[in-house]
Design an enzyme around this catalytic site. Structure first.
Site, PDB file in Angstrom:
ATOM      1  N   ASP A 247      36.356  41.032  46.130  1.00 47.59           N
ATOM      2  CA  ASP A 247      36.915  39.740  46.553  1.00 47.59           C
ATOM      3  C   ASP A 247      38.426  39.830  46.407  1.00 47.59           C
ATOM      4  OD1 ASP A 247      37.284  36.801  46.934  1.00 47.59           O
ATOM      5  OD2 ASP A 247      35.114  36.762  46.682  1.00 47.59           O
ATOM      6  N   HIS A 270      39.875  41.568  49.085  1.00 47.47           N
ATOM      7  CA  HIS A 270      40.258  40.580  50.092  1.00 47.47           C
ATOM      8  C   HIS A 270      41.742  40.266  50.055  1.00 47.47           C
ATOM      9  CE1 HIS A 270      35.848  38.882  50.269  1.00 47.47           C
ATOM     10  NE2 HIS A 270      35.938  40.170  50.516  1.00 47.47           N
TER      11      HIS A 270
END
Length: 439
Positions: A247, A270
């Site tokens: 993430d 991310h």
């Protein structure tokens, strides 16, 4: 005279240990003992009391199978209840640890150092953990230092299949590896966090936090394993760290002020994100963020600001700068997304023109998070997506005072030029602009 006597004593103790210690573990104990004596002598010369505690002295087995949390808690309680400068040692060894809270305030302690040299493994039974809790939590401490080169292994592989948060809002939050709640003047340096069940490190209601030389790692497909999440905190400085996760490498949530992120190598993951913002009622503003001197490699986003549509309340994110950042084969290197919603059940509809439309059930109103005074400076590298710059601002609160200076992002393939896409925003450009500015 006092200094000479202390120095001679240190030499004698160190010589004694080195003479009689013949294997690596004993040499490590010798070095630790000598360092402890040196720090104690320095503190005493300054008129301060120094107290030293070792979790092994409180029954920690360090066999990797016995749950040592009670021994750790006993050692912490003794250290926190002490006076002056305090050091709590977790020696080298493998420790199995269930969920544990190291709570303050330590009222008579001037500073407490947790010298973490061991390898800590989290228990795998999820029934032991409360929703949204931490595996290891530090609460309401002041002048805490966490260092030592040790590792926090969340053993998340078996937990990740139980994480439904990427697809459903109605989910149980799994435990964070390291959670700091309500701490003041905290320093975290030279630690490793591996395979957290959820976030690796979380700061909530913290002031004056410094984190550096951290190594944070989880596979790129591990769900919600953000490297560092910051929320409702101020004066946070995160630097010189390697972060790879499934993430955000770092996520800056609501209610933060004066956050600096510098010298980060991010990937997989991310990217470095602000948000998501605007999901919950009564969220506080974000004011003052600097992200600089970092490298982002192979991530699904580069630098990103994400806010939810149909926010329950108005809020603001302002005075944010992203500068001196290198992108290497990054999807969406620069992105503002004010229609963010990761769930399959999202009712938000976006037509081909990217204009926001309410859904048939009345949901899907524009985001009420106002974005302003945002600077992108000297950002260069390669994009794996054809659209290298996406600015999708709120129809109800268009972005204001967005500045681009010297942005150069080529396509990784080299076959064509990258493009920009802008909605509900007017950008002020200067210097090099590749891809070309929005019309």
């Amino acid at each position: 005279m006092g200094i000479d006597i202390i120095g001679m004593g240190l030499i004698f103790v160190l010589s004694f240990f080195l003479f009689f210690c013949v294997n690596g573990r004993e040499l490590e104990l010798a070095r630790t003992g000598a360092q402890m004596l040196e720090r104690r002598s320095t503190a005493e010369l300054k008129g301060e009391k120094f107290h030293f505690f070792n979790v092994r002295s409180f029954g920690a087995q360090a066999d990797g199978h016995t749950d040592d949390r009670n021994a750790f808690l006993k050692a912490w309680n003794e250290a926190c209840g002490s006076t002056g400068k305090v050091e709590l040692l977790i020696p080298k060894g493998t420790y199995l640890i269930g969920p544990i809270i190291f709570a303050g305030p330590c009222r008579n302690v001037s500073s407490i150092t947790v010298l973490m040299k061991g390898y800590l493994k989290a228990t795998k039974d999820l029934s032991e953990y409360e929703s949204s809790s931490g595996w290891i939590e530090f609460r309401w401490t002041e002048d805490l230092n966490l260092t030592g080169g040790g590792t926090f292994d969340g053993q998340g592989f078996e937990a990740w299949p139980h994480n439904k948060c990427p697809v459903s809002a109605d989910c149980k939050l799994l435990p964070t590896n390291l959670k700091f709640i309500g701490t003041n003047r905290t320093a975290v340096q030279n630690i490793t966090s591996l395979n957290s069940k959820f976030f690796h490190i979380a700061l909530v209601n913290c002031k004056d936090f410094k984190g550096s030389q951290m190594n944070i790692s989880a596979p790129g497909n591990s769900p919600n394993t953000d490297g560092i999440h910051v929320e409702r905190s101020s004066n946070v400085y995160i630097s010189r760290s390697f972060i790879g996760s499934g993430d955000d490498c770092i996520s800056v949530g609501q209610g933060n002020s004066h956050i600096t992120i510098a010298g980060i190598i991010c990937g997989p993951g991310h990217g470095i994100s602000v948000g998501s913002l605007g999901r919950y009622p009564n969220e506080k503003d974000v004011n003052g963020l600097l992200v600089k001197d970092s490298i982002i490699i192979g991530t699904t986003n580069g630098v990103r600001i994400k806010t939810w549509a149909d926010s329950p309340n108005s809020s603001e994110a302002t005075n944010m700068t992203f500068k001196n950042i290198i992108m290497i084969n990054v999807n969406n290197p620069i992105i503002i997304d004010q229609t963010y919603c990761p769930f399959i059940s999202c009712s938000l509809k976006i037509d081909k023109s990217q204009a926001l439309r309410p859904s048939s059930n009345g949901e899907g109103a524009p985001s009420r998070v106002k974005l302003s005074n945002i600077y992108f400076k000297n950002i260069r590298g390669t994009s794996s997506s054809a659209v290298a710059v996406t600015l999708k601002c709120s129809q109800g609160n268009p972005c204001q005072n967005i500045y681009f200076h010297d942005v150069h992002l080529d396509l990784s393939s080299g076959n064509q030029h990258a493009t920009s896409s802008c909605t509900n925003v007017r950008v002020k450009y200067s210097g090099t602009q590749i891809p070309p500015p929005c019309d």
